[in-house]
Write a protein that holds these residues in place. Structure first.
Motif, mmCIF file in Angstrom:
data_model
loop_
_atom_site.group_PDB
_atom_site.id
_atom_site.type_symbol
_atom_site.label_atom_id
_atom_site.label_comp_id
_atom_site.label_asym_id
_atom_site.label_seq_id
_atom_site.Cartn_x
_atom_site.Cartn_y
_atom_site.Cartn_z
ATOM 1 N N ALA A 138 83.005 65.656 26.544
ATOM 2 C CA ALA A 138 82.927 65.420 27.769
ATOM 3 C C ALA A 138 84.508 65.674 28.305
ATOM 4 O O ALA A 138 84.114 65.060 30.046
ATOM 5 C CB ALA A 138 82.515 63.781 27.647
ATOM 6 N N GLY A 139 85.313 65.468 28.322
ATOM 7 C CA GLY A 139 86.430 65.792 28.957
ATOM 8 C C GLY A 139 86.911 67.162 29.452
ATOM 9 O O GLY A 139 87.072 67.204 30.591
ATOM 10 N N LEU A 140 85.596 68.289 28.585
ATOM 11 C CA LEU A 140 85.949 69.347 29.101
ATOM 12 C C LEU A 140 85.030 69.982 30.085
ATOM 13 O O LEU A 140 85.298 70.313 30.983
ATOM 14 C CB LEU A 140 85.448 70.275 28.254
ATOM 15 N N GLN A 141 83.515 68.985 30.175
ATOM 16 C CA GLN A 141 82.959 68.436 31.451
ATOM 17 C C GLN A 141 83.428 67.786 32.025
ATOM 18 O O GLN A 141 82.980 68.699 33.320
ATOM 19 C CB GLN A 141 81.449 68.100 30.211
ATOM 20 N N ALA A 142 84.230 67.063 31.995
ATOM 21 C CA ALA A 142 84.284 65.841 33.653
ATOM 22 C C ALA A 142 85.359 67.074 34.005
ATOM 23 O O ALA A 142 85.586 66.965 35.291
ATOM 24 C CB ALA A 142 85.366 64.919 32.819
ATOM 25 N N ILE A 143 86.660 68.178 33.215
ATOM 26 C CA ILE A 143 87.423 69.010 34.070
ATOM 27 C C ILE A 143 86.703 70.535 34.669
ATOM 28 O O ILE A 143 86.977 70.021 35.610
ATOM 29 C CB ILE A 143 88.346 69.727 32.900
ATOM 30 N N ALA A 144 85.438 70.771 34.217
ATOM 31 C CA ALA A 144 84.662 71.742 34.795
ATOM 32 C C ALA A 144 84.415 71.401 36.533
ATOM 33 O O ALA A 144 83.855 71.788 37.574
ATOM 34 C CB ALA A 144 83.621 72.057 33.735
ATOM 35 N N THR A 145 83.891 70.416 36.773
ATOM 36 C CA THR A 145 82.875 69.299 36.860
ATOM 37 C C THR A 145 83.997 68.644 38.587
ATOM 38 O O THR A 145 83.632 69.088 39.813
ATOM 39 C CB THR A 145 81.806 67.735 36.837
ATOM 40 N N ALA A 146 84.899 68.582 37.768
ATOM 41 C CA ALA A 146 86.126 68.098 39.336
ATOM 42 C C ALA A 146 86.301 69.386 39.875
ATOM 43 O O ALA A 146 87.398 69.552 40.925
ATOM 44 C CB ALA A 146 86.861 66.845 38.425
ATOM 45 N N LYS A 147 86.960 70.153 39.299
ATOM 46 C CA LYS A 147 86.534 71.150 39.837
ATOM 47 C C LYS A 147 86.394 71.946 40.892
ATOM 48 O O LYS A 147 86.563 72.042 41.285
ATOM 49 C CB LYS A 147 87.874 72.392 38.777
ATOM 50 N N ARG A 148 84.955 72.220 40.188
ATOM 51 C CA ARG A 148 83.413 72.108 41.068
ATOM 52 C C ARG A 148 83.824 71.904 42.173
ATOM 53 O O ARG A 148 83.274 72.311 43.917
ATOM 54 C CB ARG A 148 82.917 72.568 40.207
ATOM 55 N N LEU A 149 84.086 70.344 42.156
ATOM 56 C CA LEU A 149 83.950 69.364 43.567
ATOM 57 C C LEU A 149 85.289 69.631 44.382
ATOM 58 O O LEU A 149 85.466 68.747 45.414
ATOM 59 C CB LEU A 149 84.018 68.276 42.913
ATOM 60 N N GLY A 150 86.160 69.869 43.738
ATOM 61 C CA GLY A 150 87.342 70.582 44.627
ATOM 62 C C GLY A 150 88.909 70.381 44.676
ATOM 63 O O GLY A 150 89.609 70.036 45.442
ATOM 64 N N ALA A 151 88.872 69.299 43.248
ATOM 65 C CA ALA A 151 89.903 67.824 42.678
ATOM 66 C C ALA A 151 91.075 69.387 42.537
ATOM 67 O O ALA A 151 90.756 70.299 41.620
ATOM 68 C CB ALA A 151 89.898 67.107 42.062
ATOM 69 N N ARG A 152 92.284 68.087 42.294
ATOM 70 C CA ARG A 152 92.758 68.695 41.006
ATOM 71 C C ARG A 152 93.118 68.294 40.399
ATOM 72 O O ARG A 152 93.396 67.014 40.314
ATOM 73 C CB ARG A 152 94.039 68.449 42.775
ATOM 74 N N VAL A 153 93.088 68.921 39.158
ATOM 75 C CA VAL A 153 92.504 68.240 37.623
ATOM 76 C C VAL A 153 94.430 68.781 36.703
ATOM 77 O O VAL A 153 94.571 70.002 36.650
ATOM 78 C CB VAL A 153 91.537 68.804 37.095
ATOM 79 N N GLU A 154 94.718 67.737 36.148
ATOM 80 C CA GLU A 154 94.808 67.209 35.209
ATOM 81 C C GLU A 154 94.059 67.155 33.636
ATOM 82 O O GLU A 154 94.134 65.625 34.244
ATOM 83 C CB GLU A 154 96.604 66.635 35.194
ATOM 84 N N LYS A 182 72.286 72.645 17.221
ATOM 85 C CA LYS A 182 71.111 72.728 18.254
ATOM 86 C C LYS A 182 71.304 71.031 17.822
ATOM 87 O O LYS A 182 70.121 70.697 17.929
ATOM 88 C CB LYS A 182 70.683 73.720 17.551
ATOM 89 N N MET A 183 71.335 70.092 16.650
ATOM 90 C CA MET A 183 70.655 69.035 16.332
ATOM 91 C C MET A 183 71.786 67.987 16.845
ATOM 92 O O MET A 183 71.909 67.204 16.585
ATOM 93 C CB MET A 183 70.852 69.036 14.712
ATOM 94 N N ASP A 184 72.975 68.524 17.580
ATOM 95 C CA ASP A 184 74.760 67.359 17.939
ATOM 96 C C ASP A 184 74.045 66.810 19.011
ATOM 97 O O ASP A 184 74.229 67.175 20.381
ATOM 98 C CB ASP A 184 75.701 68.596 17.840
ATOM 99 N N VAL A 185 74.026 65.902 18.196
ATOM 100 C CA VAL A 185 72.909 64.662 20.138
ATOM 101 C C VAL A 185 74.394 64.538 20.669
ATOM 102 O O VAL A 185 74.586 64.034 21.887
ATOM 103 C CB VAL A 185 72.434 63.709 19.596
ATOM 104 N N LEU A 186 75.754 63.536 19.853
ATOM 105 C CA LEU A 186 76.849 63.334 20.325
ATOM 106 C C LEU A 186 77.830 64.088 21.011
ATOM 107 O O LEU A 186 77.772 63.877 22.882
ATOM 108 C CB LEU A 186 77.697 63.309 19.002
ATOM 109 N N SER A 187 77.412 65.921 21.278
ATOM 110 C CA SER A 187 78.108 66.706 21.726
ATOM 111 C C SER A 187 77.102 66.728 23.429
ATOM 112 O O SER A 187 77.656 66.564 24.177
ATOM 113 C CB SER A 187 78.036 68.491 21.223
ATOM 114 N N SER A 188 75.863 66.876 22.258
ATOM 115 C CA SER A 188 75.023 66.969 24.035
ATOM 116 C C SER A 188 75.144 66.060 25.262
ATOM 117 O O SER A 188 74.870 66.259 26.248
ATOM 118 C CB SER A 188 73.671 66.965 24.028
ATOM 119 N N GLN A 189 75.244 64.463 24.053
ATOM 120 C CA GLN A 189 74.681 63.556 25.501
ATOM 121 C C GLN A 189 76.120 62.830 25.887
ATOM 122 O O GLN A 189 76.254 62.713 27.695
ATOM 123 C CB GLN A 189 74.280 62.118 24.699
ATOM 124 N N ALA A 190 77.424 63.474 25.432
ATOM 125 C CA ALA A 190 78.728 63.810 26.096
ATOM 126 C C ALA A 190 78.830 64.469 26.907
ATOM 127 O O ALA A 190 79.560 64.077 28.289
ATOM 128 C CB ALA A 190 79.714 64.467 25.020
#
Length: 372
Positions: A177-193, A127-135
């Motif tokens: 950050a990488g996991l959120q980028a993957i999830a967002t790109a998939k939601r936008l319809g991209a093919r993600v690796e 609940k105090m992890d700034v690095l994760s919340s901002q990443a």
């Protein structure tokens, strides 16, 4: 400690604020006097009147001289620390491995300094992890930035005029950050690796509908804190060769590899960029600390001779400053609330593993030899 001060951020591109009005109200209920510098929240959409309505006071920058506790987003200046009240407490991102003069100033002025980067990665400290919340936000916005920079659309479209293929997105580094980028790109319809040196994250990548790229670079793993271990020069070379083919086929590449306290690894070389398609986009999330990508420049978008755009303008948390401030402020509030007793108030307890891990100066001393 009863008096909290929230200064305005002095870096011109920093629009976040350390405490939002809603958390100012919660801190007031804990018995704190919350004092916010004039216009400190305007970049995140919070007017001075919002703080006043929440029970906070609007003050000038000079208030830091009398504050018991100062909370901000970015590291303060050394001159600012000299104005602090002796025995006061400071909380922010401090980059302690690279800011030894700053840490020395805290000790010399007898200010207890806590670095958000040093918060242990434990269940109770999440609940105090700034690095994760901002990443999380940086990973999300990196995809949006790439999508609005490239001259193509993300999803596949089947139209009477023909079919448009989905963009190919390659995410390097599968942390928060990488996991959120993957999830967002998939939601936008991209093919993600995606690729990471830690084989253990393969399941997470697949659970988001992306393909995990396997590159044999020998023995790898992660630290006790969950970060990827640093690679040898030989492993980095093998990794680059394995990624080169994927980069050449990708429309968007997002690099997220940051090493706390050290310069980030060079993942994308000039040769790899030269082999990419004209019009491709690379987002370097590590640009501010040195960059994962050859030729990236913090605060700029660079276009190479073969028409690849490298985005180093990656203050993405600040670009979504209202949401980022909401999450950062929650981290600050949770830290203060965790160490506040209704009877004795806020107390520095170095026997607590969270506080012991994040406090870098105390009683005029630098607590970790690595910061001296």
């Amino acid at each position: 400690m009863k008096t909290l001060f929230v200064p305005s951020e002095k870096y011109s591109k920093e629009l976040r604020v350390a405490i939002t009005p809603s958390d100012a109200a919660k801190l007031s209920k804990l018995g704190w006097s919350v004092n916010v510098e004039t216009n400190a929240g305007t970049g995140a959409g919070f007017a001075d009147a919002d703080y006043v309505n929440a029970g906070a006071n609007i003050v000038s920058a000079d208030f830091e001289k009398q504050a018991d506790f100062v909370a901000c987003v970015r590291k303060p200046s050394i001159e600012s620390i000299k104005n602090r009240k002796q025995g006061s407490f400071h909380l922010s991102l401090l980059d302690p491995f690279n800011e030894k003069e700053l840490i020395k100033a805290f000790a010399d002025n007898n200010v207890t300094a806590a670095s958000f980067e040093m918060i242990p990665r434990s269940t109770i400290a999440q609940k105090m992890d700034v690095l994760s919340s901002q990443a999380n936000l940086a990973g999300y916005y990196s995809v949006l930035k790439a999508a609005t920079t490239i001259n193509k659309i993300m999803p596949m479209m089947m139209t009477p005029a023909g079919t448009i293929s989905p963009l190919k997105v390659f995410v390097i580094g599968v942390g928060v950050a990488g996991l959120q980028a993957i999830a967002t790109a998939k939601r936008l319809g991209a093919r993600v690796e995606a690729f990471d040196t830690r084989p253990v994250v393969e399941e997470q990548v697949k659970s988001l509908g992306a393909k995990f790229v396997k590159i044999d670079i020998g023995e790898t793993g992660q630290t006790a804190q969950g970060y990827a271990k640093a690679l040898t020069p030989e492993q980095i070379e093998l990794q680059q060769k394995g990624m080169a083919k994927v980069c050449a086929q990708s429309d968007i590449v997002i690099t997220t590899a940051k090493l706390f306290g050290r310069k980030p690894p060079r993942l994308i070389t000039e040769e790899m960029i030269a082999a990419m398609k004209r019009g491709s986009v690379i987002v370097d999330l590590a640009a501010e600390s040195g960059g994962n990508v050859a030729g990236s420049k913090f605060g700029e978008i660079v276009e190479t001779e073969n028409g690849v755009k490298i985005i180093g303008d990656t203050t993405f948390e600040s670009d979504v400053s209202a949401s980022a401030s909401q999450m950062y402020s929650a981290n600050v509030y949770n830290f203060i609330e965790h160490f506040t007793n209704k009877e004795t108030g806020f107390a520095v307890n170095l026997e607590d593993p969270i506080m012991n891990g994040c406090i870098v100066t105390s009683n005029g001393e630098i607590r970790d030899e690595r910061f001296k």
